[in-house]
Design a protein around this motif. Structure first.
Motif, PDB file in Angstrom:
ATOM      1  N   LYS A 198       0.834  -1.213   0.000  1.00 43.26           N
ATOM      2  CA  LYS A 198       0.000   0.000   0.000  1.00 43.26           C
ATOM      3  C   LYS A 198       0.864   1.255   0.000  1.00 43.26           C
ATOM      4  O   LYS A 198       0.571   2.232  -0.701  1.00 43.26           O
ATOM      5  N   LEU A 199       1.935   1.238   0.794  1.00 44.93           N
ATOM      6  CA  LEU A 199       2.836   2.386   0.824  1.00 44.93           C
ATOM      7  C   LEU A 199       3.453   2.622  -0.546  1.00 44.93           C
ATOM      8  O   LEU A 199       3.606   3.762  -0.983  1.00 44.93           O
ATOM      9  N   PHE A 200       3.791   1.536  -1.223  1.00 48.50           N
ATOM     10  CA  PHE A 200       4.363   1.674  -2.558  1.00 48.50           C
ATOM     11  C   PHE A 200       3.327   2.229  -3.539  1.00 48.50           C
ATOM     12  O   PHE A 200       3.652   3.055  -4.386  1.00 48.50           O
ATOM     13  N   SER A 201       2.095   1.770  -3.393  1.00 49.08           N
ATOM     14  CA  SER A 201       1.043   2.232  -4.309  1.00 49.08           C
ATOM     15  C   SER A 201       0.702   3.694  -4.087  1.00 49.08           C
ATOM     16  O   SER A 201       0.211   4.383  -4.988  1.00 49.08           O
ATOM     17  N   GLN A 202       0.954   4.191  -2.864  1.00 46.08           N
ATOM     18  CA  GLN A 202       0.669   5.592  -2.554  1.00 46.08           C
ATOM     19  C   GLN A 202       1.755   6.537  -3.053  1.00 46.08           C
ATOM     20  O   GLN A 202       1.604   7.752  -3.001  1.00 46.08           O
ATOM     21  N   LYS A 203       2.853   5.983  -3.538  1.00 46.42           N
ATOM     22  CA  LYS A 203       3.947   6.807  -4.077  1.00 46.42           C
ATOM     23  C   LYS A 203       3.561   7.208  -5.508  1.00 46.42           C
ATOM     24  O   LYS A 203       3.878   6.521  -6.479  1.00 46.42           O
ATOM     25  N   THR A 204       2.872   8.312  -5.631  1.00 43.50           N
ATOM     26  CA  THR A 204       2.350   8.740  -6.938  1.00 43.50           C
ATOM     27  C   THR A 204       3.441   9.305  -7.837  1.00 43.50           C
ATOM     28  O   THR A 204       3.374   9.188  -9.057  1.00 43.50           O
ATOM     29  N   GLU A 205       4.452   9.932  -7.228  1.00 41.46           N
ATOM     30  CA  GLU A 205       5.546  10.483  -8.014  1.00 41.46           C
ATOM     31  C   GLU A 205       6.641   9.432  -8.190  1.00 41.46           C
ATOM     32  O   GLU A 205       7.160   8.883  -7.228  1.00 41.46           O
ATOM     33  N   SER A 206       6.954   9.110  -9.434  1.00 36.05           N
ATOM     34  CA  SER A 206       7.941   8.067  -9.746  1.00 36.05           C
ATOM     35  C   SER A 206       7.616   6.774  -9.014  1.00 36.05           C
ATOM     36  O   SER A 206       8.389   6.305  -8.161  1.00 36.05           O
ATOM     37  N   PRO A 207       6.458   6.149  -9.301  1.00 41.04           N
ATOM     38  CA  PRO A 207       6.077   4.912  -8.610  1.00 41.04           C
ATOM     39  C   PRO A 207       7.092   3.798  -8.863  1.00 41.04           C
ATOM     40  O   PRO A 207       7.748   3.754  -9.901  1.00 41.04           O
ATOM     41  N   ILE A 208       7.201   2.895  -7.885  1.00 39.68           N
ATOM     42  CA  ILE A 208       8.131   1.766  -7.982  1.00 39.68           C
ATOM     43  C   ILE A 208       7.336   0.517  -8.362  1.00 39.68           C
ATOM     44  O   ILE A 208       6.421   0.124  -7.648  1.00 39.68           O
ATOM     45  N   TYR A 209       7.700  -0.092  -9.472  1.00 36.14           N
ATOM     46  CA  TYR A 209       6.998  -1.281  -9.943  1.00 36.14           C
ATOM     47  C   TYR A 209       7.698  -2.538  -9.437  1.00 36.14           C
ATOM     48  O   TYR A 209       8.906  -2.702  -9.605  1.00 36.14           O
ATOM     49  N   VAL A 210       6.937  -3.415  -8.802  1.00 36.35           N
ATOM     50  CA  VAL A 210       7.442  -4.716  -8.357  1.00 36.35           C
ATOM     51  C   VAL A 210       6.508  -5.775  -8.939  1.00 36.35           C
ATOM     52  O   VAL A 210       5.328  -5.835  -8.583  1.00 36.35           O
ATOM     53  N   SER A 211       7.026  -6.588  -9.828  1.00 32.91           N
ATOM     54  CA  SER A 211       6.189  -7.570 -10.513  1.00 32.91           C
ATOM     55  C   SER A 211       5.779  -8.709  -9.582  1.00 32.91           C
ATOM     56  O   SER A 211       6.433  -8.965  -8.560  1.00 32.91           O
ATOM     57  N   ASP A 212       4.707  -9.399  -9.952  1.00 32.94           N
ATOM     58  CA  ASP A 212       4.286 -10.581  -9.189  1.00 32.94           C
ATOM     59  C   ASP A 212       5.394 -11.634  -9.184  1.00 32.94           C
ATOM     60  O   ASP A 212       5.579 -12.345  -8.186  1.00 32.94           O
ATOM     61  N   ARG A 213       6.086 -11.749 -10.309  1.00 39.23           N
ATOM     62  CA  ARG A 213       7.176 -12.722 -10.379  1.00 39.23           C
ATOM     63  C   ARG A 213       8.227 -12.428  -9.311  1.00 39.23           C
ATOM     64  O   ARG A 213       8.710 -13.338  -8.633  1.00 39.23           O
ATOM     65  N   ARG A 214       8.589 -11.166  -9.161  1.00 38.07           N
ATOM     66  CA  ARG A 214       9.595 -10.819  -8.153  1.00 38.07           C
ATOM     67  C   ARG A 214       9.084 -11.059  -6.749  1.00 38.07           C
ATOM     68  O   ARG A 214       9.828 -11.493  -5.870  1.00 38.07           O
ATOM     69  N   TRP A 215       7.800 -10.805  -6.503  1.00 36.16           N
ATOM     70  CA  TRP A 215       7.252 -11.067  -5.171  1.00 36.16           C
ATOM     71  C   TRP A 215       7.339 -12.563  -4.842  1.00 36.16           C
ATOM     72  O   TRP A 215       7.652 -12.943  -3.709  1.00 36.16           O
ATOM     73  N   VAL A 216       7.044 -13.411  -5.831  1.00 30.27           N
ATOM     74  CA  VAL A 216       7.132 -14.857  -5.602  1.00 30.27           C
ATOM     75  C   VAL A 216       8.563 -15.251  -5.249  1.00 30.27           C
ATOM     76  O   VAL A 216       8.810 -16.007  -4.302  1.00 30.27           O
ATOM     77  N   LYS A 217       9.519 -14.721  -5.986  1.00 30.28           N
ATOM     78  CA  LYS A 217      10.922 -15.038  -5.735  1.00 30.28           C
ATOM     79  C   LYS A 217      11.393 -14.435  -4.410  1.00 30.28           C
ATOM     80  O   LYS A 217      12.215 -15.035  -3.697  1.00 30.28           O
ATOM     81  N   ILE A 218      10.881 -13.262  -4.065  1.00 28.10           N
ATOM     82  CA  ILE A 218      11.208 -12.657  -2.775  1.00 28.10           C
ATOM     83  C   ILE A 218      10.713 -13.549  -1.637  1.00 28.10           C
ATOM     84  O   ILE A 218      11.386 -13.719  -0.618  1.00 28.10           O
ATOM     85  N   GLY A 219       9.522 -14.126  -1.827  1.00 28.04           N
ATOM     86  CA  GLY A 219       9.005 -15.057  -0.821  1.00 28.04           C
ATOM     87  C   GLY A 219       9.944 -16.224  -0.600  1.00 28.04           C
ATOM     88  O   GLY A 219      10.204 -16.629   0.547  1.00 28.04           O
ATOM     89  N   LYS A 220      10.487 -16.764  -1.678  1.00 28.71           N
ATOM     90  CA  LYS A 220      11.465 -17.873  -1.563  1.00 28.71           C
ATOM     91  C   LYS A 220      12.721 -17.380  -0.845  1.00 28.71           C
ATOM     92  O   LYS A 220      13.293 -18.094  -0.003  1.00 28.71           O
ATOM     93  N   LEU A 221      13.150 -16.176  -1.152  1.00 26.79           N
ATOM     94  CA  LEU A 221      14.350 -15.622  -0.522  1.00 26.79           C
ATOM     95  C   LEU A 221      14.158 -15.457   0.984  1.00 26.79           C
ATOM     96  O   LEU A 221      15.048 -15.777   1.781  1.00 26.79           O
ATOM     97  N   LEU A 222      12.981 -14.978   1.395  1.00 22.39           N
ATOM     98  CA  LEU A 222      12.701 -14.784   2.819  1.00 22.39           C
ATOM     99  C   LEU A 222      12.665 -16.115   3.560  1.00 22.39           C
ATOM    100  O   LEU A 222      13.185 -16.242   4.674  1.00 22.39           O
ATOM    101  N   ARG A 223      12.060 -17.122   2.934  1.00 22.49           N
ATOM    102  CA  ARG A 223      12.011 -18.447   3.566  1.00 22.49           C
ATOM    103  C   ARG A 223      13.414 -19.048   3.670  1.00 22.49           C
ATOM    104  O   ARG A 223      13.746 -19.709   4.667  1.00 22.49           O
ATOM    105  N   THR A 224      14.233 -18.789   2.663  1.00 21.26           N
ATOM    106  CA  THR A 224      15.608 -19.284   2.696  1.00 21.26           C
ATOM    107  C   THR A 224      16.398 -18.614   3.812  1.00 21.26           C
ATOM    108  O   THR A 224      17.174 -19.257   4.528  1.00 21.26           O
ATOM    109  N   SER A 225      16.200 -17.320   3.989  1.00 26.68           N
ATOM    110  CA  SER A 225      16.865 -16.593   5.064  1.00 26.68           C
ATOM    111  C   SER A 225      16.482 -17.176   6.422  1.00 26.68           C
ATOM    112  O   SER A 225      17.346 -17.392   7.289  1.00 26.68           O
ATOM    113  N   ALA A 226      15.199 -17.438   6.605  1.00 26.87           N
ATOM    114  CA  ALA A 226      14.750 -18.024   7.872  1.00 26.87           C
ATOM    115  C   ALA A 226      15.396 -19.393   8.089  1.00 26.87           C
ATOM    116  O   ALA A 226      15.918 -19.688   9.175  1.00 26.87           O
TER     117      ALA A 226
END
Length: 405
Positions: free
Chosen positions: A232-260
């Motif tokens: 939500k915070l990212f979506s509220q950044k109206t000036e120069s929004p930051i795009y994070v694809s669903d693919r990256r979120w899935v891979k980020i999830g794997k990265l977080l589980r690996t860290s744990a």
């Protein structure tokens, strides 16, 4: 041996002779175990190549491939030359891949953005699916880690967004800052011999076992709710929004589980989420916003409540003269309402203050191999910012209490 101790010992071995690069090596190991790609941004001479070479050492009997890209690089130099014999005898267009990227466990591609479209298009499936199409055959690559490096990132509209999106961890490699480390670097041995004990090396069996165990690591509901708030915070950044694809979120999830998992936990914790600051930016100027948002999302509700208290105190300040002059010397309903509101505000802000400090401290309560001193400094800066905000509220409350004893 537990995973955390094993990785600690590995880092100690492969970090010999390198200064202020422990975090780059640690994040590289994390990427390798997670099976994700790793991008190092930095000026020439900041040990990007050396970090890549040392990451190869953590795997038993691993092979590596490295190449310095240029605009004249050809697919033959990366993926192997075309087999003339097969082309002549069997009319089959296939590459001899042995000794090239498709046969390597760890790959390092320097100045990756200088490669031509033919190489970059092939890298898309290499990075995402770990598949290389060799003629009519699809090869499942043994690659565990691909490290890319450059002193720049792709320009917007350059057509490189797809390949840039596949690099999950994006970390800046800098020159040595501490003068003591600088002196050690100059006086130290130039060709350090690294001998990793056999019991620390990651074998194929260990790697496969870890992959299965990582799948069992859970992501608690409060972490999922936090990620929702962060989005939500990212979506509220109206000036120069930051795009994070669903693919990256899935891979980020794997990265977080690996860290744990590598920190001997079977559930993602708050300290793992600090890694998001290396995953969510696309342009260098976005890094401060991303870091701030990671911490702000944790205490978003409390921060909003502080803003509400500030507004209420502003209202009390505006009503002050009218209340004090109305029926001077006598209690009245308006005066009582104002005093009661002030008392409630004081009680509320103390509870909010506790929640803010507790919430931010949760990021560093546990020992995490991948959390650096810089990460802890960022938390301290964030706490200091909120402390200033809280202290200003305290001053106003004290000021108003003197007027409404």
């Amino acid at each position: 041996m537990k995973q955390q101790k094993r990785i600690e010992n590995l880092l100690s071995e492969i970090g010999k002779g390198l200064y202020e690069k422990d975090h780059l090596l640690a994040l590289g190991i994390l990427c390798a175990v997670a099976g994700e790609s790793y991008f190092l941004l930095g000026l020439p001479g900041t040990a990007k190549s050396e970090v890549s070479r040392r990451l190869k050492m953590i795997f038993k009997d691993a092979t590596s491939f490295e190449y310095l890209m240029s605009r004249f690089s050809t697919p033959d130099e990366i993926f192997g030359p075309v087999s003339i014999k097969k082309l002549k005898d069997m009319d089959t267009y296939e590459r001899q891949v042995e000794g090239y990227l498709p046969s390597a466990d760890v790959v390092f591609l320097d100045e990756i953005w200088k490669a031509g479209p033919a190489i970059q298009n092939s890298l898309l499936t290499v990075l995402n699916e770990k598949i290389f199409t060799n003629g009519r055959t699809k090869i499942n690559l043994p690659m565990k880690l691909l490290v890319a490096a450059s002193n720049e990132i792709p320009e917007a509209g350059s057509g490189l967004e797809a390949i840039w999106d596949r690099f999950i961890l994006r970390v800046i490699s800098e020159s040595v800052k501490d003068e003591n480390n600088f002196y050690k670097m100059l006086r130290g041995e130039q060709n350090v011999t690294i001998n990793i004990p056999e019991n620390l090396l990651i074998t194929e069996d260990v790697f496969t076992h870890w992959q299965n165990e990582i799948q069992k690591v859970t992501v608690p509901d409060d972490i999922m709710m936090y990620l929702t708030q962060l989005r939500k915070l990212f979506s509220q950044k109206t000036e120069s929004p930051i795009y994070v694809s669903d693919r990256r979120w899935v891979k980020i999830g794997k990265l977080l589980r690996t860290s744990a998992f590598l920190n001997d936990r079977m559930s993602v914790g708050w300290s793992d989420l600090i890694l998001l600051r290396h995953c969510l930016w696309n342009q260098v100027e976005e890094i401060p916003f991303v870091a701030n948002s990671i911490f702000k999302a944790k205490i978003y509700k409390e921060n909003s409540e502080l803003d509400t208290i500030s507004e209420q105190l502003h209202t009390i300040r505006q009503r002050r003269v009218w209340v004090n002059t109305y029926n001077k010397g006598k209690e009245n309903a308006e005066l009582n309402r104002t005093k009661n509101l002030l008392y409630k505000i004081e009680e509320d802000y103390q509870q909010i203050e506790y929640k803010i400090y507790k919430g931010l401290d949760e990021f560093r309560l546990v020992n995490n191999l991948f959390v650096t001193h810089e990460d802890r400094d960022l938390i301290d800066v964030c706490i200091a910012d909120y402390k200033n905000k809280i202290e200003k509220i305290e001053e106003i409350i004290y000021e108003q209490r003197q007027r409404f004893p």
